[in-house]
Structure formats: C-alpha cells, structure tokens
Write a protein that holds these residues in place. Structure first.
Motif, mmCIF file in Angstrom:
data_model
loop_
_atom_site.group_PDB
_atom_site.id
_atom_site.type_symbol
_atom_site.label_atom_id
_atom_site.label_comp_id
_atom_site.label_asym_id
_atom_site.label_seq_id
_atom_site.Cartn_x
_atom_site.Cartn_y
_atom_site.Cartn_z
ATOM 1 N N SER A 283 43.734 40.723 46.889
ATOM 2 C CA SER A 283 43.914 42.066 46.334
ATOM 3 C C SER A 283 44.154 42.010 44.833
ATOM 4 O O SER A 283 43.687 42.883 44.083
ATOM 5 C CB SER A 283 45.077 42.781 47.029
ATOM 6 N N ALA A 284 44.857 40.980 44.363
ATOM 7 C CA ALA A 284 45.111 40.846 42.931
ATOM 8 C C ALA A 284 43.820 40.578 42.183
ATOM 9 O O ALA A 284 43.558 41.153 41.120
ATOM 10 C CB ALA A 284 46.112 39.718 42.682
ATOM 11 N N ALA A 285 42.985 39.687 42.721
ATOM 12 C CA ALA A 285 41.710 39.390 42.079
ATOM 13 C C ALA A 285 40.799 40.616 42.080
ATOM 14 O O ALA A 285 40.121 40.901 41.089
ATOM 15 C CB ALA A 285 41.024 38.223 42.786
ATOM 16 N N THR A 286 40.806 41.359 43.182
ATOM 17 C CA THR A 286 39.979 42.562 43.276
ATOM 18 C C THR A 286 40.406 43.598 42.240
ATOM 19 O O THR A 286 39.566 44.267 41.626
ATOM 20 C CB THR A 286 40.069 43.154 44.690
ATOM 21 N N ALA A 287 41.707 43.720 42.023
ATOM 22 C CA ALA A 287 42.216 44.678 41.050
ATOM 23 C C ALA A 287 41.758 44.339 39.631
ATOM 24 O O ALA A 287 41.722 45.220 38.765
ATOM 25 C CB ALA A 287 43.743 44.710 41.102
ATOM 26 N N LEU A 288 41.399 43.089 39.407
ATOM 27 C CA LEU A 288 40.938 42.652 38.088
ATOM 28 C C LEU A 288 39.415 42.521 38.036
ATOM 29 O O LEU A 288 38.868 41.904 37.124
ATOM 30 C CB LEU A 288 41.598 41.321 37.732
ATOM 31 N N GLY A 289 38.738 43.095 39.027
ATOM 32 C CA GLY A 289 37.281 43.098 39.036
ATOM 33 C C GLY A 289 36.650 41.895 39.686
ATOM 34 O O GLY A 289 35.431 41.729 39.631
ATOM 35 N N GLY A 290 37.461 41.053 40.328
ATOM 36 C CA GLY A 290 36.933 39.853 40.983
ATOM 37 C C GLY A 290 36.995 39.967 42.489
ATOM 38 O O GLY A 290 36.854 41.040 43.057
ATOM 39 N N GLY A 291 37.226 38.843 43.141
ATOM 40 C CA GLY A 291 37.297 38.819 44.595
ATOM 41 C C GLY A 291 37.411 37.409 45.100
ATOM 42 O O GLY A 291 37.624 36.469 44.325
ATOM 43 N N THR A 305 42.179 38.559 25.891
ATOM 44 C CA THR A 305 42.870 37.327 25.514
ATOM 45 C C THR A 305 43.711 36.832 26.677
ATOM 46 O O THR A 305 44.024 37.598 27.611
ATOM 47 C CB THR A 305 43.793 37.557 24.307
ATOM 48 N N VAL A 306 44.096 35.565 26.616
ATOM 49 C CA VAL A 306 44.952 35.001 27.651
ATOM 50 C C VAL A 306 46.275 35.767 27.731
ATOM 51 O O VAL A 306 46.781 36.045 28.824
ATOM 52 C CB VAL A 306 45.214 33.501 27.365
ATOM 53 N N GLU A 307 46.823 36.123 26.573
ATOM 54 C CA GLU A 307 48.102 36.837 26.545
ATOM 55 C C GLU A 307 48.000 38.185 27.268
ATOM 56 O O GLU A 307 48.890 38.543 28.059
ATOM 57 C CB GLU A 307 48.557 37.056 25.099
ATOM 58 N N ASP A 308 46.933 38.910 27.005
ATOM 59 C CA ASP A 308 46.760 40.218 27.647
ATOM 60 C C ASP A 308 46.581 40.082 29.159
ATOM 61 O O ASP A 308 47.155 40.847 29.942
ATOM 62 C CB ASP A 308 45.560 40.953 27.049
ATOM 63 N N VAL A 309 45.774 39.103 29.562
ATOM 64 C CA VAL A 309 45.535 38.916 30.994
ATOM 65 C C VAL A 309 46.805 38.451 31.688
ATOM 66 O O VAL A 309 47.097 38.869 32.820
ATOM 67 C CB VAL A 309 44.377 37.918 31.230
ATOM 68 N N TYR A 310 47.583 37.608 31.024
ATOM 69 C CA TYR A 310 48.853 37.152 31.596
ATOM 70 C C TYR A 310 49.733 38.354 31.953
ATOM 71 O O TYR A 310 50.322 38.412 33.041
ATOM 72 C CB TYR A 310 49.574 36.248 30.600
ATOM 73 N N ARG A 311 49.813 39.319 31.026
ATOM 74 C CA ARG A 311 50.657 40.491 31.268
ATOM 75 C C ARG A 311 50.158 41.324 32.451
ATOM 76 O O ARG A 311 50.953 42.013 33.106
ATOM 77 C CB ARG A 311 50.720 41.352 30.008
ATOM 78 N N ARG A 312 48.861 41.248 32.735
ATOM 79 C CA ARG A 312 48.312 41.994 33.871
ATOM 80 C C ARG A 312 48.450 41.215 35.180
ATOM 81 O O ARG A 312 48.642 41.803 36.250
ATOM 82 C CB ARG A 312 46.836 42.313 33.615
ATOM 83 N N VAL A 313 48.354 39.900 35.081
ATOM 84 C CA VAL A 313 48.335 39.058 36.281
ATOM 85 C C VAL A 313 49.691 38.989 36.963
ATOM 86 O O VAL A 313 49.793 39.087 38.198
ATOM 87 C CB VAL A 313 47.852 37.638 35.914
ATOM 88 N N VAL A 314 50.749 38.818 36.191
ATOM 89 C CA VAL A 314 52.066 38.597 36.792
ATOM 90 C C VAL A 314 52.495 39.740 37.710
ATOM 91 O O VAL A 314 52.912 39.501 38.855
ATOM 92 C CB VAL A 314 53.121 38.317 35.701
ATOM 93 N N PRO A 315 52.405 41.010 37.281
ATOM 94 C CA PRO A 315 52.782 42.099 38.212
ATOM 95 C C PRO A 315 51.926 42.127 39.475
ATOM 96 O O PRO A 315 52.429 42.450 40.564
ATOM 97 C CB PRO A 315 52.568 43.369 37.377
ATOM 98 N N LEU A 316 50.651 41.790 39.344
ATOM 99 C CA LEU A 316 49.773 41.777 40.518
ATOM 100 C C LEU A 316 50.171 40.680 41.493
ATOM 101 O O LEU A 316 50.152 40.877 42.717
ATOM 102 C CB LEU A 316 48.313 41.607 40.084
#
Length: 327
Positions: A283-291, A305-316
C-alpha cells in the motif's frame, strides 16, 4: 492462478516461429533467470527465441547463466517476432524499451506473479501464490518437455533471489518442492548461491558500508531508511545491476520490521521497500505510484530529491506498521 492455464500458454508458445522475451526494467534474478530459462527451452524446441533487456542496465552478476550472452537491449532489437512474451512484469509501463517490441508483435503473452497485474497481453496468467515467476515457469517448462539442467539453473537463480535464499515470507512448501525438482534436474545449489550471493565486487561491498552508515531509524527502531546516489556508483565503480541485494543491509537489523532504500538517479528517486514477518509495504508503494508484493514493493518518483521522498516514505511505512499491528 488466474487467467489462462499453463497448458494454453504452452500451446501458443509451441505454435510460434520467432519469440521475443522480456521482463521488467531494472531486472532482478527472477526476471533474468526466467527470461533465459524460457529462451533456452524454446530453442530446444527449434523455435527462434530472442531474450531482451528492457533497459540499458547491465546485469553482470548473472552472466554465468546459460544464454546470458544472447541478451539484447530492446533499443537495439530490430527483428519482427510473431510472438512477444512478458515475464515478471505487472504492467506495460514496466517493460521500458521492450514495450515497443510488444506493441509491434501480432500477439503477446504474459506470465507473472504480482497480485497487481494489469491484464495487458492477449493471453496471460498470474500465479500470485508463487514466490517467483521462475517457480511457475518451471511447471510450464515441464509441459513443454524442456526441464533441463540449463533451465533448472536459471529457475533456481530466480527462486533464490526472489525468496532471499528461502528466508522471505513468500517462501512456501511448494517453493521448496520446486527447488528440490530443480536440484534433481541439475541445478547446483552451492555453486549457484556462491555465484549470486558470495561474488560481489569490492566496490559493491564498500557501497553496502555507505548504505549502513546512512541508516536512519524511525518509530523506535521498527522502521529503517537509507539511501544511495549517482556519485556513490561513480566513485566506487559499481554497476547498478550488481546491487539488487542492497536492501538486505537494512533488513538484517534487529528490530526492523519495515524498510526502504532510496536510490537517487539523476533527478529521480527509486525506492525499494521491504516488510518482515507478516507485514505489507504494497500500500505504501502504491501510494507513491509504484506497486509490488506485500513483502517487497517499489516505486519511482521523477523530479524529486532523497530528502523529499524520505519525508513522504516514513509516514507511509508507519501506516503500514499500524495496519499490521491491527491485523
């Protein structure tokens, strides 16, 4: 297993004259092993088989596999096959350069094990219960009468990479049964494991050290995130195709249940997510457009950037953990 039967796939394959075979971009051991196993089998039946690489990424760590030298980059492929086969690829976007080959072919087959498969081929089968495409492909090769020592080596490589040496949650009794058949057919488990897991370059080992030094733990140590960048690969002379097992640097940490390795590539960031135990990161990968699968999923985000994605990944990942605890 849903879609067409393996017998139906086998009949369509046997009626072909020339077959182009591809897996997804950034191919792993299941992708490369399955493509080469099917190509080897079809050649044994007198069918012209052309194994393709969907992108420009070299996969030198699998160069021991039978038929590796016959792999062609899709961008350089000019033949006109009457059949295209997609393996281990849940949607056409993941075919990269091979998508043009598929769309030019008069007929397409797909054999996959991702639960989020989009039925994009004329004839398709999804064995979501299988640990690897190589697991179900071995059954297909049995129907084709091409379970040889060469195809067994390819399928065994597919199994040990997609199950992490039979330690991931996708490993089942049937996986071990197929592994036993592969060994009986000629696959050498000790030699193949050495070639896949005990054969990395000094640069790759140094890159693992960098990944380890950058690990950030979240949520009391249950979540781990780290990253790599283009400069790492350039400075250490590492081919990206050699680094499929990098997420294991995070996975082996005591107490970590969910993890993500971020890889900056130009202006894009690729993420490889993993879950241990009975957790799920799909579900986390799907929320970021993956799977992907419950235990292993991924995504690619452009212009970030890695920094921006990090901030999105942790809550997911925290949401995945909470869902797992509730379940």
């Amino acid at each position: 297993m849903t879609g067409a039967t393996l017998e139906q796939l086998a009949e369509r394959l046997k009626s072909a004259r020339r077959v182009a075979i591809s897996a997804h971009i950034h191919p792993d051991g299941d992708a490369i092993g399955s493509v080469l196993a099917l190509a080897e089998a079809l050649r044994g039946l007198g069918i012209q088989a052309d194994p393709l690489l969907a992108d420009e990424e070299e996969q030198v760590r699998f160069n021991y596999l039978p038929g590796y030298g016959s792999l062609t980059h899709a961008s350089e492929y000019a033949a006109k096959p009457d059949l295209f086969v997609a393996l281990d690829t849940p949607n056409p976007a993941r075919l990269g350069g091979s998508r043009d080959v598929m769309e030019a072919a008069p007929y397409a087959l797909a054999l996959d094990h991702h639960p989020d498969l989009q039925p994009y081929a004329d004839l398709w089968t999804c064995a979501s219960e299988a640990a690897a495409v190589g697991e179900v492909l071995w059954d297909l090769l049995g129907i084709l009468g091409r379970q040889t020592s060469e195809t067994a080596a390819c399928c065994y490589t597919a199994l040990i990479t997609d199950t992490g040496r039979f330690q991931y949650q996708n490993t089942t009794a049937h996986t071990f049964a197929v592994a036993s058949e592969l060994v009986s057919a000629g696959a050498n488990p000790s030699r193949l494991s050495d070639l896949v897991f005990q054969n990395e370059s000094l640069g790759t080992t140094q890159l693992e050290a960098r990944v380890a030094s950058r690990i950030k733990l979240e949520d009391g140590g249950r979540i781990a995130v780290s990253w790599t960048c283009d400069a790492d690969y350039e400075e250490l002379s590492v081919n990206r195709g050699e680094t499929e097992t990098l997420p294991d640097v995070l996975r082996r940490l005591r107490g970590v249940e969910y993890l993500c390795l971020l890889r900056q590539q130009g202006t894009s960031v690729r993420g490889s997510m993993r879950a241990k135990g009975t957790g799920s990161v799909r579900s986390a990968a799907t929320a970021l457009g993956g799977g992907g699968h419950d235990a292993a999923a991924g995504f690619l985000i452009e212009n970030t950037t890695v920094e921006d994605v990090y901030r999105r990944v942790v809550p997911l990942l925290k949401a995945c953990e909470q869902a797992g605890d509730l379940g």
